[in-house]
Design a protein around this motif. Sequence first.
Motif, PDB file in Angstrom:
ATOM      1  N   GLU A 227     -14.882 -10.042 -56.581  1.00 52.22           N
ATOM      2  CA  GLU A 227     -14.699 -10.302 -58.009  1.00 52.22           C
ATOM      3  C   GLU A 227     -13.307 -10.889 -58.217  1.00 52.22           C
TER       4      GLU A 227
ATOM      5  N   GLY B   7     -10.664 -11.335 -61.097  1.00 56.53           N
ATOM      6  CA  GLY B   7     -10.390 -10.863 -62.454  1.00 56.53           C
ATOM      7  C   GLY B   7     -10.800  -9.410 -62.600  1.00 56.53           C
TER       8      GLY B   7
ATOM      9  N   SER C 124      -9.913  -4.186 -65.925  1.00 52.99           N
ATOM     10  CA  SER C 124      -9.930  -2.715 -65.986  1.00 52.99           C
ATOM     11  C   SER C 124     -10.539  -2.078 -64.738  1.00 52.99           C
TER      12      SER C 124
ATOM     13  N   HIS D 178     -16.212  -3.730 -64.211  1.00 54.09           N
ATOM     14  CA  HIS D 178     -17.291  -4.572 -63.685  1.00 54.09           C
ATOM     15  C   HIS D 178     -17.446  -4.381 -62.172  1.00 54.09           C
TER      16      HIS D 178
ATOM     17  N   GLU E 215      -6.795  -9.276 -58.905  1.00 53.14           N
ATOM     18  CA  GLU E 215      -6.168  -9.292 -60.227  1.00 53.14           C
ATOM     19  C   GLU E 215      -4.766  -9.865 -60.081  1.00 53.14           C
TER      20      GLU E 215
ATOM     21  N   ASP F  60      -3.575 -14.415 -56.560  1.00 56.99           N
ATOM     22  CA  ASP F  60      -4.248 -15.503 -57.265  1.00 56.99           C
ATOM     23  C   ASP F  60      -5.668 -15.671 -56.719  1.00 56.99           C
ATOM     24  N   GLY F  61      -6.612 -15.175 -57.487  1.00 54.95           N
ATOM     25  CA  GLY F  61      -8.006 -15.210 -57.061  1.00 54.95           C
ATOM     26  C   GLY F  61      -8.623 -16.592 -57.038  1.00 54.95           C
TER      27      GLY F  61
ATOM     28  N   ILE G 192      -5.933 -18.103 -64.558  1.00 58.74           N
ATOM     29  CA  ILE G 192      -4.645 -18.763 -64.352  1.00 58.74           C
ATOM     30  C   ILE G 192      -4.282 -18.768 -62.873  1.00 58.74           C
TER      31      ILE G 192
HETATM   32  N1  SAH Z   1     -13.822  -7.886 -65.128  1.00 61.32           N
HETATM   33  C1  SAH Z   1     -12.814  -7.217 -65.928  1.00 61.32           C
HETATM   34  C2  SAH Z   1     -12.377  -8.010 -67.129  1.00 61.32           C
HETATM   35  C3  SAH Z   1     -11.724  -9.281 -66.734  1.00 61.32           C
HETATM   36  S1  SAH Z   1     -10.583  -9.973 -67.896  1.00 61.32           S
HETATM   37  C4  SAH Z   1     -13.247  -5.833 -66.339  1.00 61.32           C
HETATM   38  O1  SAH Z   1     -14.332  -5.378 -65.953  1.00 61.32           O
HETATM   39  O2  SAH Z   1     -12.479  -5.163 -67.018  1.00 61.32           O
HETATM   40  C5  SAH Z   1     -10.023 -11.253 -66.827  1.00 61.32           C
HETATM   41  C6  SAH Z   1      -8.969 -10.821 -65.854  1.00 61.32           C
HETATM   42  O3  SAH Z   1      -8.722 -11.901 -64.964  1.00 61.32           O
HETATM   43  C7  SAH Z   1      -7.627 -10.496 -66.491  1.00 61.32           C
HETATM   44  O4  SAH Z   1      -7.251  -9.205 -66.154  1.00 61.32           O
HETATM   45  C8  SAH Z   1      -6.683 -11.546 -65.900  1.00 61.32           C
HETATM   46  O5  SAH Z   1      -5.372 -11.051 -65.674  1.00 61.32           O
HETATM   47  C9  SAH Z   1      -7.365 -11.878 -64.595  1.00 61.32           C
HETATM   48  N2  SAH Z   1      -7.026 -13.159 -64.001  1.00 61.32           N
HETATM   49  C10 SAH Z   1      -6.768 -14.344 -64.604  1.00 61.32           C
HETATM   50  N3  SAH Z   1      -6.510 -15.301 -63.692  1.00 61.32           N
HETATM   51  C11 SAH Z   1      -6.607 -14.703 -62.462  1.00 61.32           C
HETATM   52  C12 SAH Z   1      -6.446 -15.145 -61.124  1.00 61.32           C
HETATM   53  N4  SAH Z   1      -6.128 -16.405 -60.811  1.00 61.32           N
HETATM   54  N5  SAH Z   1      -6.615 -14.251 -60.121  1.00 61.32           N
HETATM   55  C13 SAH Z   1      -6.938 -12.952 -60.372  1.00 61.32           C
HETATM   56  N6  SAH Z   1      -7.095 -12.474 -61.629  1.00 61.32           N
HETATM   57  C14 SAH Z   1      -6.932 -13.334 -62.661  1.00 61.32           C
END
Ligand code: SAH
Length: 213
Positions: free
Chosen positions: A84, A86, A89, A92, A108, A135-136, A208
Motif C-alpha cells: 500500500e 499511503g 492511519s 486500510h 507513508e 516515497d512510495g 507527493i
Molecule cells: N490509506 C490511508 C489513508 C491515506 S491518506 C488510511 O487507511 O488511513 C493518503 C496518505 O498518503 C497520506 O497519509 C499521505 O501522507 C500519504 N502520501 C502521500 N504521498 C506519498 C508518497 N509519495 N509515499 C507515501 N505516502 C504518501
Amino acid sequence: MAVYEREREEMVDRLVASGYLKSPRVMEAMKKVPRHLFVPEDVEASAYYDYPLPIGEGQTISAPHMVAMMCDALGLEEGQKVLEVGAGSGYHACVVAEVVKREVVAMERIERLAARARENIARAGYGNIRVVVGDGTRGYAEGAPYDRILVTAGSPDVPEPLIEQLVVGGRLLIPVGEMYVQHLLLVTKGERGVEKTALGGCMFVPLIGEHGW
Ligand code: SAH
C-alpha cells in the motif's frame, strides 16, 4: 459485545445494500477491523459513518465505501503479497491484511503519521503490517514483486516503478488525475504490457514524490 461492534456491522450492511461492497471476504474484514481506533479521539463517534475523517498533518482516512470498493476491485485473496502506498492511519492496510492473511507493506511519507499508524495498528492487535517511511512513488523494491499494489493518494500519472514492482498478472489500483479530483484507475499487468481501466471518480489527497506531484 465489543465496543462499536454493532456500528461496524451496520456500516458493512449499508455498504452492501448500496452496492459498494460485494466480496464476502472484504465484508468479513471490515466487520473485524475497529475503524474507531484509527481516527483521532475527538471524532471517534463518527468512525462508522461513510465519510473521510481528518487524521492530522492535513491528511485523511478514506471513507469506508472507498476502502470497500478498492479492496473489491483489487480482487484480494488469501496469500497475496500487497503493497500500500499511503499508509495514513493504517486502517486500510489492516483491512487488506485481514483478507490476505500475510504481511502487508504500507508506505507513508510523513514520519509522524507513520509512527501513529504503527500505534493504531498495534492497538488494533495487528502484527503483520510493516509501515515503511519513504516515497512510495518509488515503490519498495525490498519487498517486490507484489501481487497487488494500492495507492491511496491521487497522482498525475501511474508511477513507473510501481508497474515494475508488480508481478505479471498483478493488479495496481491508483487514483489518477488532477490535484484534488481523480478517477480510480485499475492497471493490470500482462505479458505484453499493461491494460488500464477507469473505475469512476474519486477525491484523494495528493501523492507527493518523485513520480507523483
Ligand atoms: N490509506 C490511508 C489513508 C491515506 S491518506 C488510511 O487507511 O488511513 C493518503 C496518505 O498518503 C497520506 O497519509 C499521505 O501522507 C500519504 N502520501 C502521500 N504521498 C506519498 C508518497 N509519495 N509515499 C507515501 N505516502 C504518501
